[in-house]
Design an enzyme around this catalytic site. Structure first.
Site, PDB file in Angstrom:
ATOM      1  N   HIS A  82      56.407  40.238  93.094  1.00  0.00           N
ATOM      2  CA  HIS A  82      55.279  41.137  93.325  1.00  0.00           C
ATOM      3  C   HIS A  82      55.261  41.597  94.778  1.00  0.00           C
ATOM      4  O   HIS A  82      55.493  40.812  95.683  1.00  0.00           O
ATOM      5  CB  HIS A  82      53.971  40.415  93.014  1.00  0.00           C
ATOM      6  CG  HIS A  82      52.754  41.261  93.225  1.00  0.00           C
ATOM      7  ND1 HIS A  82      52.312  42.174  92.293  1.00  0.00           N
ATOM      8  CD2 HIS A  82      51.903  41.354  94.267  1.00  0.00           C
ATOM      9  CE1 HIS A  82      51.238  42.781  92.753  1.00  0.00           C
ATOM     10  NE2 HIS A  82      50.970  42.303  93.953  1.00  0.00           N
ATOM     11  N   ASP A 161      39.323  40.043  87.429  1.00  0.00           N
ATOM     12  CA  ASP A 161      39.835  40.753  88.609  1.00  0.00           C
ATOM     13  C   ASP A 161      39.444  42.221  88.581  1.00  0.00           C
ATOM     14  O   ASP A 161      39.090  42.798  89.609  1.00  0.00           O
ATOM     15  CB  ASP A 161      41.356  40.609  88.708  1.00  0.00           C
ATOM     16  CG  ASP A 161      41.883  41.336  89.941  1.00  0.00           C
ATOM     17  OD1 ASP A 161      41.507  40.936  91.061  1.00  0.00           O
ATOM     18  OD2 ASP A 161      42.634  42.315  89.789  1.00  0.00           O
ATOM     19  N   ARG A 168      34.294  44.724  94.957  1.00  0.00           N
ATOM     20  CA  ARG A 168      34.744  44.534  96.347  1.00  0.00           C
ATOM     21  C   ARG A 168      34.978  45.864  97.025  1.00  0.00           C
ATOM     22  O   ARG A 168      34.697  46.051  98.210  1.00  0.00           O
ATOM     23  CB  ARG A 168      36.036  43.711  96.365  1.00  0.00           C
ATOM     24  CG  ARG A 168      35.804  42.229  96.119  1.00  0.00           C
ATOM     25  CD  ARG A 168      37.129  41.522  95.840  1.00  0.00           C
ATOM     26  NE  ARG A 168      38.078  41.668  96.923  1.00  0.00           N
ATOM     27  CZ  ARG A 168      39.407  41.592  96.786  1.00  0.00           C
ATOM     28  NH1 ARG A 168      39.935  41.345  95.599  1.00  0.00           N
ATOM     29  NH2 ARG A 168      40.203  41.755  97.818  1.00  0.00           N
ATOM     30  N   SER A 183      43.211  37.349  93.672  1.00  0.00           N
ATOM     31  CA  SER A 183      43.379  38.555  92.860  1.00  0.00           C
ATOM     32  C   SER A 183      44.849  38.717  92.452  1.00  0.00           C
ATOM     33  O   SER A 183      45.176  38.924  91.278  1.00  0.00           O
ATOM     34  CB  SER A 183      42.882  39.763  93.670  1.00  0.00           C
ATOM     35  OG  SER A 183      43.298  40.978  93.103  1.00  0.00           O
ATOM     36  N   LYS A 187      46.800  37.473  88.535  1.00  0.00           N
ATOM     37  CA  LYS A 187      47.502  38.431  87.677  1.00  0.00           C
ATOM     38  C   LYS A 187      48.936  37.988  87.398  1.00  0.00           C
ATOM     39  O   LYS A 187      49.446  38.147  86.285  1.00  0.00           O
ATOM     40  CB  LYS A 187      47.469  39.821  88.307  1.00  0.00           C
ATOM     41  CG  LYS A 187      46.081  40.468  88.160  1.00  0.00           C
ATOM     42  CD  LYS A 187      45.991  41.810  88.868  1.00  0.00           C
ATOM     43  CE  LYS A 187      45.804  41.631  90.358  1.00  0.00           C
ATOM     44  NZ  LYS A 187      45.420  42.834  91.078  1.00  0.00           N
TER      45      LYS A 187
HETATM   46  N1  URA Z   1      46.194  43.796  95.575  1.00  0.00           N
HETATM   47  C1  URA Z   1      45.521  43.151  94.588  1.00  0.00           C
HETATM   48  O1  URA Z   1      46.009  43.044  93.474  1.00  0.00           O
HETATM   49  N2  URA Z   1      44.321  42.614  94.866  1.00  0.00           N
HETATM   50  C2  URA Z   1      43.757  42.695  96.084  1.00  0.00           C
HETATM   51  O2  URA Z   1      42.673  42.164  96.274  1.00  0.00           O
HETATM   52  C3  URA Z   1      44.444  43.381  97.105  1.00  0.00           C
HETATM   53  C4  URA Z   1      45.671  43.924  96.808  1.00  0.00           C
END
Ligand code: URA
Ligand code: CA
Length: 445
Positions: A82, A161, A168, A183, A187
């Site tokens: 990622h 999320d 946020r 976050s 994922k």
């Molecule tokens: N990328 C994400 O997936 N979440 C965040 O909070 C910031 C960047």
């Protein structure tokens, strides 16, 4: 348990326990705890931070909020990769085939672009015929058969999320390291990874603007991985300028193919080799990064990774001739070359501005329902520190609409700066954080 007591506890800087975290997240996702209380908790986390165990508990509570992809029927250790978001960063299209060609299965779910950064799924869709929406069954079969599938996210992964991120975004609580770390990690874990390689971007084109912050985010994610039994390694890499030379969907696929053909050198190839090598180490295919890098260099230069990409394209319904014939990719109707107007050294190449200029051409989305133009984008012909002469090509803009070209040219006119004196070279990779601690990779270049 009451939400307000947990907010007060966090506001005072105390750590929330596992049950408390789960209570808050569960009830928020179900709509029992309202947005304003979650917003207050996010702000308390923003100011007070979180302990190691606590952020791991938050991450797992988020994972539990939705479905999880189960990759356990695939053989071996599944390693995901990622990036925290960059410009001209098409490493997935290079690393996926490379790692698969080395015999390690890659079943990857990728995203679409939003804002000034691109997304792998949009890029792949510029290959004629290629499908990114596979059924679960076809996805698993394909990985079993050819070691490689790259698809869009299916199912309801981490609804917590989606809800928290939207909140946020409008409450000034995006730039909080524990919130970003949970976050991202939630994922990856929900997508089924046993182990995770992260590319934390640092620089003007990234979320993280200082080395300190970037290393802290990397350490936090590696620690979450340790706490929850998903070994994680995180590179901190340079996003002060675009990684590759192409920005825009078909143009980035073209650059990925040129790299897989062994024809393109430079930082995109270099970083892809490092990320892939780290995946091989975590998958226990090799012992050391350097060993992995040598194996992957061989698979690149022998054409094995290119062949693997062709096989994946075909398996997903695309025209695999594209790996030999780049003119099969969508082509823009017009090209505009911008030339260098002064002699000197390139002092800065603003990745974010170039990403925004590509968006203005139509390569990106303004919101998640906008349509995009796969053919348009920008090629950047110089890198920071390079010595340049007047009249040399600086950028090529690929466009379909004159009005959009004019808009993009306005943005690019501010995107590069020049200096009359040479600059110090910057590292591509600032370091690597693993469970064993921090390695300074600068020395190994
Ligand atoms: N990328 C994400 O997936 N979440 C965040 O909070 C910031 C960047
Ligand atoms: Ca380095």
């Amino acid at each position: 348990m009451r939400a307000v007591d947990l907010i007060v506890k966090k506001r005072k800087g105390k750590a929330l326990q596992k049950e408390e975290m789960e209570y808050f997240i569960n009830n928020y996702v179900q709509g029992i705890i309202p947005d304003y209380q979650m917003a207050a908790l996010c702000m308390a986390i923003y100011f007070q931070g979180m302990q190691k165990k606590e952020v791991a508990n938050l991450t797992m509570a988020m994972v539990k909020s939705g479905e999880k992809a189960d990759l356990s029927s695939l053989p071996g250790i599944k390693v995901d990769k990622h990036s925290t978001g960059g410009v001209a960063d098409t490493t997935t299209l290079i690393v996926g085939p490379l790692v698969a060609a080395a015999g390690v299965p890659v079943g990857k779910m990728s995203g679409r672009g939003l804002g000034h950064t691109g997304g792998t799924i949009d890029k792949l869709e510029s290959i004629p015929g290629l499908q990114t929406a596979l059924s679960r069954e076809d996805f698993m079969k394909q990985v079993q058969k050819i070691n490689l599938a790259i698809v869009g996210q299916s199912g309801n992964l981490v609804p917590a999320d989606k809800k928290i991120y939207a909140l946020r975004d409008v409450t000034g609580t995006v730039p909080s390291i524990p919130l970003i770390a949970s976050s991202i990690m939630s994922k990856k874990i929900a997508a089924g990874a046993d182990k995770i390689v992260l590319d934390v971007k640092l620089g003007s084109g990234a979320f993280m603007k200082s080395q300190e912050e970037a290393f802290e985010l990397a350490r936090t994610m590696v620690e979450i991985g340790e706490e929850v039994g998903r070994e994680t390694a995180a590179f901190i890499t340079n996003m002060d300028q675009p990684l590759g030379t192409a920005i825009g969907n078909a143009l980035e696929v073209e650059e990925a193919i040129l790299t897989l053909q062994g024809k393109s050198q430079g930082p995109l190839r270099e970083l892809s080799l490092y990320l892939g090598a780290a995946m091989l180490v975590l998958a226990k295919r090799v012992q050391e990064i350097e060993e992995g890098k040598i194996l992957l260099e061989y698979l690149l230069d022998s054409g094995a990774a290119l062949e693997k990409f062709a096989v994946m394209i075909q398996a997903q319904g695309g025209n695999s001739e594209v790996v030999k014939n780049l003119s099969l990719l969508p082509q823009a109707s017009g090209q505009e070359e911008v030339k260098i107007s002064q002699e000197g050294f390139v002092a800065s190449v603003n990745a974010e501005a170039l990403g925004l200029a590509a968006m203005a051409l139509g390569a990106g989305r303004e919101n998640k329902d906008s349509s995009i133009d796969l053919a348009v984008g920008i090629k950047v012909h110089v890198r920071k520190g390079e010595r340049v002469c007047k009249g040399q090509p600086l950028l090529t803009l690929f466009y379909n609409e004159q009005k959009r070209l004019e808009e993009a040219l306005k943005i690019t006119s501010q995107a590069l700066q020049f200096s009359s004196t040479p600059l110090e070279a910057e590292p591509l990779i600032y370091g690597l954080v693993t469970k064993k601690g921090e390695q300074d990779l600068k020395l190994s270049f």
